[in-house]
Scaffold this motif. Structure first.
Motif, PDB file in Angstrom:
ATOM      1  N   ASN A 212       0.816  -1.214   0.000  1.00 53.27           N
ATOM      2  CA  ASN A 212       0.000   0.000   0.000  1.00 53.27           C
ATOM      3  C   ASN A 212       0.846   1.258   0.000  1.00 53.27           C
ATOM      4  O   ASN A 212       0.415   2.296  -0.512  1.00 53.27           O
ATOM      5  CB  ASN A 212      -0.909   0.039   1.236  1.00 53.27           C
ATOM      6  N   LEU A 213       2.042   1.166   0.594  1.00 57.28           N
ATOM      7  CA  LEU A 213       2.880   2.334   0.799  1.00 57.28           C
ATOM      8  C   LEU A 213       4.343   1.949   0.641  1.00 57.28           C
ATOM      9  O   LEU A 213       4.775   0.917   1.163  1.00 57.28           O
ATOM     10  CB  LEU A 213       2.647   2.882   2.220  1.00 57.28           C
ATOM     11  N   VAL A 214       5.086   2.768  -0.090  1.00 62.37           N
ATOM     12  CA  VAL A 214       6.541   2.640  -0.128  1.00 62.37           C
ATOM     13  C   VAL A 214       7.108   3.914   0.478  1.00 62.37           C
ATOM     14  O   VAL A 214       6.793   5.018   0.028  1.00 62.37           O
ATOM     15  CB  VAL A 214       7.095   2.453  -1.556  1.00 62.37           C
ATOM     16  N   LEU A 215       7.909   3.746   1.514  1.00 62.60           N
ATOM     17  CA  LEU A 215       8.596   4.864   2.148  1.00 62.60           C
ATOM     18  C   LEU A 215      10.070   4.731   1.841  1.00 62.60           C
ATOM     19  O   LEU A 215      10.689   3.703   2.124  1.00 62.60           O
ATOM     20  CB  LEU A 215       8.374   4.850   3.662  1.00 62.60           C
ATOM     21  N   SER A 216      10.617   5.762   1.227  1.00 67.61           N
ATOM     22  CA  SER A 216      12.060   5.769   0.981  1.00 67.61           C
ATOM     23  C   SER A 216      12.678   6.780   1.934  1.00 67.61           C
ATOM     24  O   SER A 216      12.048   7.757   2.318  1.00 67.61           O
ATOM     25  CB  SER A 216      12.373   6.145  -0.468  1.00 67.61           C
ATOM     26  N   THR A 217      13.902   6.509   2.315  1.00 71.46           N
ATOM     27  CA  THR A 217      14.625   7.422   3.182  1.00 71.46           C
ATOM     28  C   THR A 217      15.998   7.665   2.593  1.00 71.46           C
ATOM     29  O   THR A 217      16.671   6.732   2.147  1.00 71.46           O
ATOM     30  CB  THR A 217      14.712   6.892   4.637  1.00 71.46           C
ATOM     31  N   GLY A 218      16.381   8.938   2.536  1.00 70.46           N
ATOM     32  CA  GLY A 218      17.686   9.306   2.014  1.00 70.46           C
ATOM     33  C   GLY A 218      17.660   9.648   0.539  1.00 70.46           C
ATOM     34  O   GLY A 218      16.690   9.395  -0.172  1.00 70.46           O
ATOM     35  N   GLY A 219      18.736  10.284   0.106  1.00 67.17           N
ATOM     36  CA  GLY A 219      18.905  10.598  -1.300  1.00 67.17           C
ATOM     37  C   GLY A 219      18.075  11.756  -1.814  1.00 67.17           C
ATOM     38  O   GLY A 219      17.846  11.874  -3.014  1.00 67.17           O
TER      39      GLY A 219
ATOM     40  N   VAL B   9       9.806  14.001  -3.000  1.00 69.34           N
ATOM     41  CA  VAL B   9       8.550  13.997  -3.748  1.00 69.34           C
ATOM     42  C   VAL B   9       7.688  12.834  -3.273  1.00 69.34           C
ATOM     43  O   VAL B   9       8.154  11.931  -2.579  1.00 69.34           O
ATOM     44  CB  VAL B   9       8.780  13.896  -5.277  1.00 69.34           C
ATOM     45  N   SER B  10       6.432  12.878  -3.669  1.00 67.90           N
ATOM     46  CA  SER B  10       5.521  11.778  -3.372  1.00 67.90           C
ATOM     47  C   SER B  10       4.556  11.616  -4.537  1.00 67.90           C
ATOM     48  O   SER B  10       4.288  12.571  -5.270  1.00 67.90           O
ATOM     49  CB  SER B  10       4.768  12.033  -2.063  1.00 67.90           C
ATOM     50  N   GLY B  11       4.077  10.397  -4.713  1.00 68.39           N
ATOM     51  CA  GLY B  11       3.165  10.137  -5.816  1.00 68.39           C
ATOM     52  C   GLY B  11       2.563   8.745  -5.737  1.00 68.39           C
ATOM     53  O   GLY B  11       2.826   7.987  -4.799  1.00 68.39           O
ATOM     54  N   ILE B  12       1.779   8.446  -6.745  1.00 67.13           N
ATOM     55  CA  ILE B  12       1.013   7.202  -6.779  1.00 67.13           C
ATOM     56  C   ILE B  12       1.417   6.383  -8.003  1.00 67.13           C
ATOM     57  O   ILE B  12       1.547   6.916  -9.104  1.00 67.13           O
ATOM     58  CB  ILE B  12      -0.497   7.520  -6.848  1.00 67.13           C
ATOM     59  N   ARG B  13       1.612   5.107  -7.767  1.00 65.34           N
ATOM     60  CA  ARG B  13       1.791   4.128  -8.850  1.00 65.34           C
ATOM     61  C   ARG B  13       0.778   3.024  -8.605  1.00 65.34           C
ATOM     62  O   ARG B  13       0.840   2.341  -7.585  1.00 65.34           O
ATOM     63  CB  ARG B  13       3.211   3.570  -8.872  1.00 65.34           C
ATOM     64  N   LYS B  14      -0.158   2.876  -9.520  1.00 65.92           N
ATOM     65  CA  LYS B  14      -1.239   1.899  -9.390  1.00 65.92           C
ATOM     66  C   LYS B  14      -1.956   2.121  -8.063  1.00 65.92           C
ATOM     67  O   LYS B  14      -2.516   3.179  -7.842  1.00 65.92           O
ATOM     68  CB  LYS B  14      -0.720   0.482  -9.589  1.00 65.92           C
TER      69      LYS B  14
ATOM     70  N   VAL C 155       6.318   7.761  -0.849  1.00 64.80           N
ATOM     71  CA  VAL C 155       6.690   8.997  -0.172  1.00 64.80           C
ATOM     72  C   VAL C 155       8.187   8.966   0.123  1.00 64.80           C
ATOM     73  O   VAL C 155       8.679   8.033   0.757  1.00 64.80           O
ATOM     74  CB  VAL C 155       5.906   9.192   1.147  1.00 64.80           C
ATOM     75  N   ASN C 156       8.895  10.000  -0.337  1.00 63.94           N
ATOM     76  CA  ASN C 156      10.310  10.155   0.002  1.00 63.94           C
ATOM     77  C   ASN C 156      10.414  10.847   1.351  1.00 63.94           C
ATOM     78  O   ASN C 156       9.775  11.871   1.580  1.00 63.94           O
ATOM     79  CB  ASN C 156      11.038  11.047  -1.008  1.00 63.94           C
ATOM     80  N   LEU C 157      11.244  10.290   2.224  1.00 57.13           N
ATOM     81  CA  LEU C 157      11.507  10.873   3.539  1.00 57.13           C
ATOM     82  C   LEU C 157      12.961  11.328   3.614  1.00 57.13           C
ATOM     83  O   LEU C 157      13.792  10.883   2.820  1.00 57.13           O
ATOM     84  CB  LEU C 157      11.235   9.835   4.637  1.00 57.13           C
ATOM     85  N   PRO C 158      13.287  12.171   4.588  1.00 52.41           N
ATOM     86  CA  PRO C 158      14.682  12.585   4.759  1.00 52.41           C
ATOM     87  C   PRO C 158      15.583  11.400   5.108  1.00 52.41           C
ATOM     88  O   PRO C 158      15.100  10.306   5.402  1.00 52.41           O
ATOM     89  CB  PRO C 158      14.612  13.562   5.937  1.00 52.41           C
ATOM     90  N   GLY C 159      16.875  11.653   5.122  1.00 52.33           N
ATOM     91  CA  GLY C 159      17.835  10.598   5.401  1.00 52.33           C
ATOM     92  C   GLY C 159      18.186  10.413   6.865  1.00 52.33           C
ATOM     93  O   GLY C 159      18.630   9.347   7.261  1.00 52.33           O
ATOM     94  N   SER C 160      17.967  11.424   7.691  1.00 50.38           N
ATOM     95  CA  SER C 160      18.358  11.282   9.096  1.00 50.38           C
ATOM     96  C   SER C 160      17.249  10.600   9.902  1.00 50.38           C
ATOM     97  O   SER C 160      16.065  10.833   9.666  1.00 50.38           O
ATOM     98  CB  SER C 160      18.681  12.648   9.714  1.00 50.38           C
TER      99      SER C 160
END
Length: 163
Positions: free
Chosen positions: A64-71, A116-121, A126-131
């Motif tokens: 349902n959700l992908v959270l990325s951290t960093g970069g 950035v954040s967005g929807i795929r299917k 949601v991109n999160l900070p790296g710290s």
């Protein structure tokens, strides 16, 4: 139960040169909020590797959700937003705008975030900070509303009064 994939973008973490704690902080917060972590991975700051993992989590794992951290900063190797833009079908800019607004109350350096954040299917990314500290602050602020966004995306949202 909501499902989530976590991607940490870190050259040094991927190479085993540094323990990257932000992914673990994200995991602890989302699990405490009732999410099931389906996959957690550390990848180098490589656009195609990140884009492929975003696609895999969305299209194959169907989280349902992908959270990325960093970069998400200004370094020449910070390309998570570009990898995200490559795979999303629809933008959801308000999420990262709100996180930046909230974070600006804590540090002026939040203005340097390119997240950035967005929807795929049927998946929200949601991109999160790296710290670790910034990840915690962002999720403490936004996770409840992110859940509601997922409910809307999936067609399971209940009507509720605005806060």
């Amino acid at each position: 139960m909501y499902t989530v994939g976590i991607i940490t973008s870190s050259d040094k973490g991927y190479a085993g040169e540094r323990e990257d704690k932000s992914g673990e902080v994200v995991r602890e917060i989302v699990e405490a909020a009732g999410f099931k972590v389906v996959k957690q991975v550390i990848l180098p700051d490589e656009k195609e590797m990140l884009a492929n993992e975003f696609k895999y989590m969305c299209d194959e794992l169907k989280v349902n959700l992908v959270l990325s951290t960093g970069g998400t900063g200004f370094s020449k190797r910070d390309i998570t937003p570009e990898a995200t833009k490559q795979v999303i079908e629809r933008e959801a800019p308000g999420i990262c705008e709100a996180i930046r607004w909230y974070s600006l109350q804590i540090t002026k350096r939040a203005m340097l975030s390119r997240a950035v954040s967005g929807i795929r299917k049927d998946t929200l990314i949601v991109n999160l900070p790296g710290s670790p500290k910034a990840c915690k602050e962002a999720l403490d602020f936004a996770l409840n509303d992110i859940k509601h966004g997922i409910d809307i995306l999936l067609g399971t949202a209940k009507e509720c009064a605005r806060k």
